[in-house]
Design an enzyme around this catalytic site. Structure first.
Site, PDB file in Angstrom:
ATOM      1  N   SER A  79       0.851  -1.188   0.000  1.00 37.80           N
ATOM      2  CA  SER A  79       0.000   0.000   0.000  1.00 37.80           C
ATOM      3  C   SER A  79       0.884   1.234   0.000  1.00 37.80           C
ATOM      4  O   SER A  79       1.958   1.244   0.625  1.00 37.80           O
ATOM      5  CB  SER A  79      -0.895   0.025   1.239  1.00 37.80           C
ATOM      6  OG  SER A  79      -1.552   1.275   1.339  1.00 37.80           O
ATOM      7  N   TYR A 124      -1.510  -0.400  10.121  1.00 36.55           N
ATOM      8  CA  TYR A 124      -1.705  -0.934   8.762  1.00 36.55           C
ATOM      9  C   TYR A 124      -0.520  -0.555   7.866  1.00 36.55           C
ATOM     10  O   TYR A 124       0.023  -1.400   7.146  1.00 36.55           O
ATOM     11  CB  TYR A 124      -3.008  -0.377   8.189  1.00 36.55           C
ATOM     12  CG  TYR A 124      -3.255  -0.649   6.721  1.00 36.55           C
ATOM     13  CD1 TYR A 124      -3.713  -1.895   6.284  1.00 36.55           C
ATOM     14  CD2 TYR A 124      -3.048   0.347   5.770  1.00 36.55           C
ATOM     15  CE1 TYR A 124      -3.953  -2.128   4.940  1.00 36.55           C
ATOM     16  CE2 TYR A 124      -3.282   0.128   4.427  1.00 36.55           C
ATOM     17  CZ  TYR A 124      -3.736  -1.122   4.007  1.00 36.55           C
ATOM     18  OH  TYR A 124      -3.966  -1.345   2.671  1.00 36.55           O
TER      19      TYR A 124
HETATM   20  P1  NAP Z   1     -11.797  -5.275   0.295  1.00 38.06           P
HETATM   21  O1  NAP Z   1     -12.684  -4.742  -0.772  1.00 38.06           O
HETATM   22  O2  NAP Z   1     -12.100  -4.926   1.731  1.00 38.06           O
HETATM   23  O3  NAP Z   1     -11.753  -6.856   0.152  1.00 38.06           O
HETATM   24  C1  NAP Z   1     -10.977  -7.590   1.068  1.00 38.06           C
HETATM   25  C2  NAP Z   1     -10.995  -9.051   0.676  1.00 38.06           C
HETATM   26  O4  NAP Z   1     -10.150  -9.734   1.605  1.00 38.06           O
HETATM   27  C3  NAP Z   1     -12.359  -9.682   0.769  1.00 38.06           C
HETATM   28  O5  NAP Z   1     -12.487 -10.602  -0.290  1.00 38.06           O
HETATM   29  C4  NAP Z   1     -12.329 -10.401   2.107  1.00 38.06           C
HETATM   30  O6  NAP Z   1     -13.110 -11.581   2.109  1.00 38.06           O
HETATM   31  C5  NAP Z   1     -10.883 -10.798   2.184  1.00 38.06           C
HETATM   32  N1  NAP Z   1     -10.404 -11.034   3.534  1.00 38.06           N
HETATM   33  C6  NAP Z   1     -10.332 -10.158   4.568  1.00 38.06           C
HETATM   34  N2  NAP Z   1      -9.792 -10.766   5.632  1.00 38.06           N
HETATM   35  C7  NAP Z   1      -9.521 -12.033   5.261  1.00 38.06           C
HETATM   36  C8  NAP Z   1      -8.971 -13.147   5.916  1.00 38.06           C
HETATM   37  N3  NAP Z   1      -8.561 -13.082   7.194  1.00 38.06           N
HETATM   38  N4  NAP Z   1      -8.826 -14.310   5.230  1.00 38.06           N
HETATM   39  C9  NAP Z   1      -9.222 -14.401   3.933  1.00 38.06           C
HETATM   40  N5  NAP Z   1      -9.762 -13.382   3.267  1.00 38.06           N
HETATM   41  C10 NAP Z   1      -9.913 -12.216   3.925  1.00 38.06           C
HETATM   42  O7  NAP Z   1     -10.269  -4.871   0.063  1.00 38.06           O
HETATM   43  P2  NAP Z   1      -9.516  -4.234  -1.224  1.00 38.06           P
HETATM   44  O8  NAP Z   1      -9.653  -2.768  -1.159  1.00 38.06           O
HETATM   45  O9  NAP Z   1      -9.902  -4.978  -2.453  1.00 38.06           O
HETATM   46  O10 NAP Z   1      -8.000  -4.552  -0.827  1.00 38.06           O
HETATM   47  C11 NAP Z   1      -7.299  -5.666  -1.319  1.00 38.06           C
HETATM   48  C12 NAP Z   1      -5.849  -5.525  -0.901  1.00 38.06           C
HETATM   49  O11 NAP Z   1      -5.329  -4.287  -1.420  1.00 38.06           O
HETATM   50  C13 NAP Z   1      -5.609  -5.477   0.595  1.00 38.06           C
HETATM   51  O12 NAP Z   1      -4.419  -6.162   0.919  1.00 38.06           O
HETATM   52  C14 NAP Z   1      -5.465  -3.995   0.885  1.00 38.06           C
HETATM   53  O13 NAP Z   1      -4.711  -3.746   2.051  1.00 38.06           O
HETATM   54  C15 NAP Z   1      -4.757  -3.541  -0.375  1.00 38.06           C
HETATM   55  N6  NAP Z   1      -4.908  -2.106  -0.635  1.00 38.06           N
HETATM   56  C16 NAP Z   1      -6.142  -1.552  -0.864  1.00 38.06           C
HETATM   57  C17 NAP Z   1      -6.255  -0.193  -1.073  1.00 38.06           C
HETATM   58  C18 NAP Z   1      -7.580   0.499  -1.313  1.00 38.06           C
HETATM   59  O14 NAP Z   1      -7.609   1.751  -1.302  1.00 38.06           O
HETATM   60  N7  NAP Z   1      -8.668  -0.231  -1.541  1.00 38.06           N
HETATM   61  C19 NAP Z   1      -5.102   0.609  -1.048  1.00 38.06           C
HETATM   62  C20 NAP Z   1      -3.873   0.019  -0.817  1.00 38.06           C
HETATM   63  C21 NAP Z   1      -3.789  -1.338  -0.612  1.00 38.06           C
HETATM   64  P3  NAP Z   1     -14.535 -11.725   2.862  1.00 38.06           P
HETATM   65  O15 NAP Z   1     -15.278 -10.443   2.626  1.00 38.06           O
HETATM   66  O16 NAP Z   1     -15.150 -12.904   2.196  1.00 38.06           O
HETATM   67  O17 NAP Z   1     -14.236 -11.958   4.294  1.00 38.06           O
END
Ligand code: NAP
Length: 257
Positions: free
Chosen positions: A152, A166
């Site tokens: 991130s 985080y």
């Molecule tokens: P999101 O929409 O909140 O989706 C998170 C996903 O992770 C969901 O499919 C959830 O599954 C799963 N998950 C959460 N905890 C879990 C666990 N303990 N075991 C297995 N699955 C788990 O997140 P996103 O925004 O797509 O982010 C994806 C990645 O990108 C993350 O690593 C995040 O830190 C990184 N990221 C995101 C952003 C942003 O702005 N969105 C920015 C920088 C980095 P369930 O719902 O089925 O539990």
């Protein structure tokens, strides 16, 4: 001429953690279009994960939805076994599952929060990467492959007053990416990370502000949040033979932030 073991011979079976929604789901759809069979891991949302697996199958590829909390080692081991039994040898892993927590200062955070933050975002990625190396490295009889970790931009900014925990966890992912990449560089396994900026997904609701992505437009040089698809493009490229000489890299996808 040197043989690229991460190219044509690599099994086209991809495990994506946290693929029931957001960046993981977008990556599953795009990877399917690029010829990958996909194991769609999820934590709690079975119906959403099954829907993503259905979309992959509709694109002509094989797919399974597989539940596992990435922070739980026994569940992760069972997941890797099921993926191998159902889809065959692994060729790629996307360590995407991740969580944030409610906006807070460090002096307001409790230790239980930190344990969960590290367990999911750091330990979960380490356990999955270790199992993927065992499955894909030529040292272990595998045919090579690629790992992409989700970092991130928070790791470069520290996220003060928001979620320093985080940001620190994602900093650990950056170092892990570099070290593991160099460790397995001669074993047919490439390891890279994608470092998203502010992306329009549901993750922001966990920090207490579901509208955060759009409210943050002013701090993004491109003046808009990114989409999950834009991050997926970088992930799928890093997995592909087109990135055959790229390892240990962290690719920022942030609209200039
Ligand atoms: P999101 O929409 O909140 O989706 C998170 C996903 O992770 C969901 O499919 C959830 O599954 C799963 N998950 C959460 N905890 C879990 C666990 N303990 N075991 C297995 N699955 C788990 O997140 P996103 O925004 O797509 O982010 C994806 C990645 O990108 C993350 O690593 C995040 O830190 C990184 N990221 C995101 C952003 C942003 O702005 N969105 C920015 C920088 C980095 P369930 O719902 O089925 O539990």
């Amino acid at each position: 001429m040197a043989t690229d073991r991460t190219a044509a011979s690599t099994p086209r079976v991809l495990l994506i953690t946290g693929a029931s929604r957001g960046i993981g789901a977008a990556t599953a759809r795009l990877a399917a279009r690029e010829g990958w069979d996909v194991a769609v891991n999820y934590g709690r949302q079975a119906a959403a994960a099954e829907a993503v697996a259905d979309e992959v199958r509709a694109l002509g590829r094989r797919a399974i939805a597989v539940q596992a909390d990435v922070a739980d080692e026994a569940q992760v081991l069972a997941m890797f076994a099921r993926v191998h039994e159902t889809l065959g040898p692994l060729g790629g892993l996307v360590n995407n599952a991740g969580i944030v927590a409610m906006k807070a200062r460090v002096d307001e955070m409790d230790t239980a929060r930190w344990q969960r933050m590290l367990a999911v975002n750091v330990l979960g990625s380490w356990i999955c990467a270790r199992e993927a190396v065992k499955a894909m490295s030529t040292r272990h009889g595998g045919a090579g492959g690629a790992i992409v970790n989700l970092s991130s931009v928070a790791a470069t900014l520290g996220a003060p007053g928001m979620y320093v925990d985080y940001a620190s966890a994602k900093g650990a992912i950056d170092a892990f990416t570099l070290g593991l990449a160099r460790e397995v560089a001669t074993e047919g396994v490439r390891v890279n990370a994608v470092r998203p900026g502010i992306i329009d997904t549901e993750i922001h609701a966990e920090s207490g502000d579901a509208q955060r992505a759009f409210k943050s437009a002013d701090v993004i040089p491109m003046r808009r949040p990114g989409t999950a698809d834009e991050v997926a493009q970088a992930i799928v490229w890093l997995l592909s033979p087109a990135a055959s000489y790229v390892t240990g890299e962290v690719l920022t996808v942030s609209g200039g932030r």
